[in-house]
Scaffold this motif. Sequence first.
Motif, PDB file in Angstrom:
ATOM      1  N   TRP A  39       0.843  -1.206   0.000  1.00 20.67           N
ATOM      2  CA  TRP A  39       0.000   0.000   0.000  1.00 20.67           C
ATOM      3  C   TRP A  39       0.873   1.249   0.000  1.00 20.67           C
ATOM      4  N   ASN A  40       1.924   1.198  -0.793  1.00 25.37           N
ATOM      5  CA  ASN A  40       2.843   2.327  -0.987  1.00 25.37           C
ATOM      6  C   ASN A  40       3.708   2.656   0.240  1.00 25.37           C
ATOM      7  N   ARG A  41       3.661   1.789   1.245  1.00 24.61           N
ATOM      8  CA  ARG A  41       4.448   2.077   2.455  1.00 24.61           C
ATOM      9  C   ARG A  41       5.953   1.929   2.190  1.00 24.61           C
ATOM     10  N   ASN A  42       6.307   0.977   1.319  1.00 22.98           N
ATOM     11  CA  ASN A  42       7.731   0.799   0.981  1.00 22.98           C
ATOM     12  C   ASN A  42       8.297   2.085   0.394  1.00 22.98           C
ATOM     13  N   ARG A  43       7.550   2.657  -0.528  1.00 25.47           N
ATOM     14  CA  ARG A  43       7.973   3.897  -1.188  1.00 25.47           C
ATOM     15  C   ARG A  43       8.038   5.041  -0.163  1.00 25.47           C
ATOM     16  N   ALA A  44       6.995   5.132   0.658  1.00 23.19           N
ATOM     17  CA  ALA A  44       6.917   6.202   1.666  1.00 23.19           C
ATOM     18  C   ALA A  44       8.077   6.097   2.661  1.00 23.19           C
ATOM     19  N   ASN A  45       8.436   4.872   3.041  1.00 21.86           N
ATOM     20  CA  ASN A  45       9.555   4.672   3.975  1.00 21.86           C
ATOM     21  C   ASN A  45      10.858   5.180   3.377  1.00 21.86           C
ATOM     22  N   TYR A  46      11.072   4.834   2.104  1.00 21.42           N
ATOM     23  CA  TYR A  46      12.295   5.274   1.436  1.00 21.42           C
ATOM     24  C   TYR A  46      12.330   6.803   1.356  1.00 21.42           C
ATOM     25  N   GLN A  47      11.187   7.375   0.946  1.00 24.32           N
ATOM     26  CA  GLN A  47      11.140   8.836   0.798  1.00 24.32           C
ATOM     27  C   GLN A  47      11.373   9.537   2.132  1.00 24.32           C
ATOM     28  N   HIS A  48      10.809   8.972   3.193  1.00 22.29           N
ATOM     29  CA  HIS A  48      10.987   9.547   4.530  1.00 22.29           C
ATOM     30  C   HIS A  48      12.462   9.481   4.946  1.00 22.29           C
ATOM     31  N   PHE A  49      13.069   8.321   4.685  1.00 15.97           N
ATOM     32  CA  PHE A  49      14.474   8.148   5.037  1.00 15.97           C
ATOM     33  C   PHE A  49      15.352   9.112   4.235  1.00 15.97           C
ATOM     34  N   TYR A  50      15.094   9.192   2.931  1.00 14.82           N
ATOM     35  CA  TYR A  50      15.909  10.043   2.054  1.00 14.82           C
ATOM     36  C   TYR A  50      15.789  11.516   2.467  1.00 14.82           C
ATOM     37  N   LYS A  51      14.567  11.918   2.787  1.00 10.80           N
ATOM     38  CA  LYS A  51      14.325  13.299   3.221  1.00 10.80           C
ATOM     39  C   LYS A  51      15.081  13.593   4.526  1.00 10.80           C
ATOM     40  N   SER A  52      15.012  12.648   5.454  1.00 14.55           N
ATOM     41  CA  SER A  52      15.723  12.816   6.730  1.00 14.55           C
ATOM     42  C   SER A  52      17.222  12.915   6.498  1.00 14.55           C
ATOM     43  N   PHE A  53      17.718  12.092   5.580  1.00 11.97           N
ATOM     44  CA  PHE A  53      19.156  12.097   5.273  1.00 11.97           C
ATOM     45  C   PHE A  53      19.581  13.447   4.693  1.00 11.97           C
ATOM     46  N   GLN A  54      18.808  13.938   3.722  1.00 10.96           N
ATOM     47  CA  GLN A  54      19.138  15.211   3.093  1.00 10.96           C
ATOM     48  C   GLN A  54      19.071  16.362   4.102  1.00 10.96           C
ATOM     49  N   GLN A  55      18.051  16.315   4.955  1.00  6.56           N
ATOM     50  CA  GLN A  55      17.909  17.379   5.968  1.00  6.56           C
ATOM     51  C   GLN A  55      19.074  17.359   6.956  1.00  6.56           C
ATOM     52  N   SER A  56      19.561  16.152   7.242  1.00  5.66           N
ATOM     53  CA  SER A  56      20.650  16.027   8.219  1.00  5.66           C
ATOM     54  C   SER A  56      21.966  16.580   7.691  1.00  5.66           C
ATOM     55  N   LEU A  57      22.027  16.825   6.383  1.00  3.69           N
ATOM     56  CA  LEU A  57      23.265  17.388   5.812  1.00  3.69           C
ATOM     57  C   LEU A  57      23.349  18.899   6.011  1.00  3.69           C
ATOM     58  N   THR A  58      22.275  19.480   6.548  1.00  3.02           N
ATOM     59  CA  THR A  58      22.351  20.868   7.006  1.00  3.02           C
ATOM     60  C   THR A  58      22.796  20.797   8.466  1.00  3.02           C
ATOM     61  N   ILE A  59      24.022  21.183   8.670  1.00  2.00           N
ATOM     62  CA  ILE A  59      24.643  20.954   9.994  1.00  2.00           C
ATOM     63  C   ILE A  59      24.592  22.211  10.854  1.00  2.00           C
TER      64      ILE A  59
END
Lengths: 168, 74
Positions: free
Chosen positions: A148-168
Amino acid sequence: MKHKLPFVIGISSLLLYKLLYYFTGNIYLALSVFIVPISMLVLNIFLRKKLRYKSWFLSKYNSFLEKEISTFESDIPKELLFQKVLEVSVSSSFNELDSNVETSELLIGTTPNFWTWGENMYIEIKEKDSETSVVKITSVTIYGSYSWNRNRANYQHFYKSFQQSLTI
Amino acid sequence: MAIVVHLDVMLAKRKMQLKELSEIVGISVVNLSILKKSKGKAIRFSTLNAICMALDCQPGDILECVSDEKHTQQ
């Protein structure tokens, strides 16, 4: 329907249960039809927390689970990126389940709730060249051939968190 | 043009370890390492302020804008 086999087996099990109960009148015998799917669920819940059972969840023959593979590149060196991904996993809503520093592999998962048994994310970091690392993320359901699109949503959430974490 | 972070130079000048700086400014060693390698996407003013306070320096001592050619050579 992406995978028809689990759907067909599900419907067949229900029909078999009804037929067995109708002809034998024995509820326990009829319920035994569900032993296999329930055993599968219990087995997956026990195996989900260890990286060594990765091949079971990611096997192409395991059509009862939905898998989604995503990759992205980063200019952070492999060893440092592994630590960074580990840090992001802990700070975001995922649970760190297992990790292997030597192979730069990480297993994170979501918590089961009313709607889902949870999903696992297998993260593998590889060196592309001296300047670039590749992060391969495979999101897989614990039980169910459709996420039910949760796999995609999990990846997107992780990727977004990763990108945001690069603002230090 | 590219922004180069000279955190390693300032740390050496102040004879300070990355872990020590991490404890003072409250930023993880991983994040400081990424910053040191100029691999971060952006830096917050609060982070810059904390680093400058800890190392007793100016933002210009840590950050430098260099041409792409010079950056590639480095």
